[in-house]
Structure formats: structure tokens, C-alpha cells
Design an enzyme around this catalytic site. Sequence first.
Site, mmCIF file in Angstrom:
data_model
loop_
_atom_site.group_PDB
_atom_site.id
_atom_site.type_symbol
_atom_site.label_atom_id
_atom_site.label_comp_id
_atom_site.label_asym_id
_atom_site.label_seq_id
_atom_site.Cartn_x
_atom_site.Cartn_y
_atom_site.Cartn_z
ATOM 1 N N PRO A 1 28.771 37.189 27.032
ATOM 2 C CA PRO A 1 30.119 37.251 27.260
ATOM 3 C C PRO A 1 30.348 38.835 26.425
ATOM 4 O O PRO A 1 31.697 39.198 26.651
ATOM 5 C CB PRO A 1 30.761 36.298 26.593
ATOM 6 C CG PRO A 1 29.763 35.813 25.553
ATOM 7 C CD PRO A 1 28.588 35.775 26.287
ATOM 8 N N ASP B 1 25.487 46.902 34.474
ATOM 9 C CA ASP B 1 26.999 46.869 34.832
ATOM 10 C C ASP B 1 27.756 47.370 34.004
ATOM 11 O O ASP B 1 27.754 47.800 32.583
ATOM 12 C CB ASP B 1 27.559 45.256 34.957
ATOM 13 C CG ASP B 1 26.698 44.516 36.009
ATOM 14 O OD1 ASP B 1 26.295 45.174 36.934
ATOM 15 O OD2 ASP B 1 26.703 43.401 36.165
ATOM 16 N N LYS C 1 31.321 48.603 38.337
ATOM 17 C CA LYS C 1 32.188 48.232 39.666
ATOM 18 C C LYS C 1 33.461 48.064 38.915
ATOM 19 O O LYS C 1 33.799 47.293 37.905
ATOM 20 C CB LYS C 1 31.863 47.101 40.258
ATOM 21 C CG LYS C 1 30.226 47.294 41.112
ATOM 22 C CD LYS C 1 30.105 46.012 41.868
ATOM 23 C CE LYS C 1 28.519 46.073 42.611
ATOM 24 N NZ LYS C 1 28.276 44.790 43.424
ATOM 25 N N GLY D 1 26.517 41.363 32.896
ATOM 26 C CA GLY D 1 27.280 40.655 32.050
ATOM 27 C C GLY D 1 27.446 39.197 32.221
ATOM 28 O O GLY D 1 27.135 38.769 33.632
ATOM 29 N N GLY D 2 27.527 38.462 31.222
ATOM 30 C CA GLY D 2 27.660 36.827 31.522
ATOM 31 C C GLY D 2 25.986 36.399 31.928
ATOM 32 O O GLY D 2 25.148 36.684 31.392
ATOM 33 N N ASP D 3 26.016 35.509 32.846
ATOM 34 C CA ASP D 3 24.888 34.967 33.486
ATOM 35 C C ASP D 3 24.641 35.649 34.922
ATOM 36 O O ASP D 3 25.680 35.591 35.682
ATOM 37 C CB ASP D 3 24.822 33.574 33.503
ATOM 38 C CG ASP D 3 23.494 32.896 34.042
ATOM 39 O OD1 ASP D 3 22.717 32.500 33.177
ATOM 40 O OD2 ASP D 3 23.294 32.931 35.373
ATOM 41 N N ILE E 1 25.734 33.419 37.797
ATOM 42 C CA ILE E 1 27.182 32.734 38.092
ATOM 43 C C ILE E 1 28.142 33.983 38.402
ATOM 44 O O ILE E 1 28.548 34.809 37.688
ATOM 45 C CB ILE E 1 27.794 31.899 36.749
ATOM 46 C CG1 ILE E 1 26.691 31.035 36.522
ATOM 47 C CG2 ILE E 1 29.151 31.466 37.085
ATOM 48 C CD1 ILE E 1 26.975 30.213 35.337
ATOM 49 N N MET F 1 37.545 36.993 37.144
ATOM 50 C CA MET F 1 37.638 38.178 37.893
ATOM 51 C C MET F 1 39.355 37.909 38.836
ATOM 52 O O MET F 1 39.331 38.323 39.949
ATOM 53 C CB MET F 1 36.804 38.557 39.082
ATOM 54 C CG MET F 1 35.293 38.984 38.688
ATOM 55 S SD MET F 1 34.073 39.183 40.107
ATOM 56 C CE MET F 1 33.768 37.550 40.445
#
Length: 259
Positions: free
Chosen positions: A21, A44, A66, A97-99, A102, A178
Site C-alpha cells: 500500500p 506503476d 496510468k 502497487g498493492g497486490d 487484485i 479506484m
Amino acid sequence: MTQNRADTARKGKVHLVGAGPGDPDLLTLRAARIIMNAALIVHDGLVDPSILAMVRPTARLVSVAKSRSRHTMRQEDINALLVREALAGHDVVRLKGGDPFIFGRGGEEAQACKEAGIAVEVVPGISSALGASASAQIPLTHREHASIVSFVAGQCKGLSDQDWSGLAGPGRTLVIFMGVATAAQISEKLIADGLAPDAAVAVIENATRADMRVLRAPLAGLAHLVESERVQSPAIIVIGSVAAAADNTIRALAREAVQ
């Protein structure tokens, strides 16, 4: 029979790595080792700069950031980039970012690489939903409030056509990825599908980072909250009684600390 040079040339490997995160201390040990030893990182835009600062000075960094209105590179082009670099013999770290599995489109990237005969390793990361809620002290499940958790992408196609009834309400927690740009549509959609306008909502911005914010409002006020507070990505929206319960718990702890 003479083998084709392209068949005998060494192919690189693609590592799909979850950056978690935000806080670099929340990287897995495996992820940290891969990042620090990488020669090529495709990352990212939401990967925290403190994580990118871990790379060695000679590493090549390629941003494929993005945003809702601007894509540095289309997903198809990202897939092609990973394949091209690996076929050229380079080991590639795809840092997300994150996993990566997912709402990270890691599955699409893994499939593209495998179809090209490229080995893929997935290094899971703490998902944004779990990291954000935990850092905000919001339990996604709670014996008195929620035993079911649903994850939804707020920018998915056909948002208005989907039936969201049952995703949120008594005993349930809904986590929306998002969803900043579509906050108004999300609020209208959930209310239209039966969720109470006064349902508790928490918006967690820049989770686990020094500038993290946790903002709260009733569901009907979600769009106004996002606009008035100028909420920016990365941000997670948590909907359900756990958001209000956590707020009350934190306030109670704060009162006890003062007394």
C-alpha cells in the site's frame, strides 16, 4: 539439425511484484530483495518514491503510470514491453502497487508472458484494501458488524448496469478500489440498489504513508466529501458499519488517553 539462435538464446524472467500500500516497511522480504537486486524495473505511477529509492544506482526504471485521463502506456503495450525485454534476455521486475492479482491486471501480464514462453514469478504484496483499512484501524470484519467483505473496482465498465444490491448493508463491508473519480456514480448506484443514504463511509487516502488521511461521511455525502477535500489517488473507499464503529473506537481511545 542446427537450432535457431532465437531458440537457444537465454530468455529473461518476469517477476510480478506487489509493492504493497505504500510504506516500504510493508514490502515482503522477497519483494525487497528482488527490488534491490533488479537491473530493470517496470513500475506503476502509484508505487511510492521511497520504494523506488531502494533500487541500485545502475538499475533502469521504466514508468508505465496510468491515470483516469492519461495513460503513459496502454495495457497491451505494457504486456508487449515485458515480453520484448524478457525475450532479449533481461530479467524484468514488474512492480505494481498493492497486490498484482487484485485489480492489478497481473493475471493479464502473466498470461502474455507465458504465451511467449517466458517464466513468471508472482510475489504477492499486501493489497491496498487490507493495508489501507488496517492502517486506518478499520477492521473489515468484526463480530458485531461484518462477516462478509466484497471488493469492487469503481472504474469498471458497465458500472450503472451492474446489480450491487447485497454487496453492502447489515453484516457486510464493501471496499471500492479506484473509486475517487466515480464517487458520485458509486453513491447513486448503491442508494438506487437499496443501501441507506446514511450508511457509514470512510475514504482512506495515501494509506500507510506520512500524509495519510481518513475522511468520513454518510454515503449520500460521498461525492461532496471527495470534491471538497480534493481527495487524490491512491485512495480506498470503505462502506459499512465497521467504518463508523472504528471511528467511535478511536475517539474513545483518544478520550481515555487525555484523562
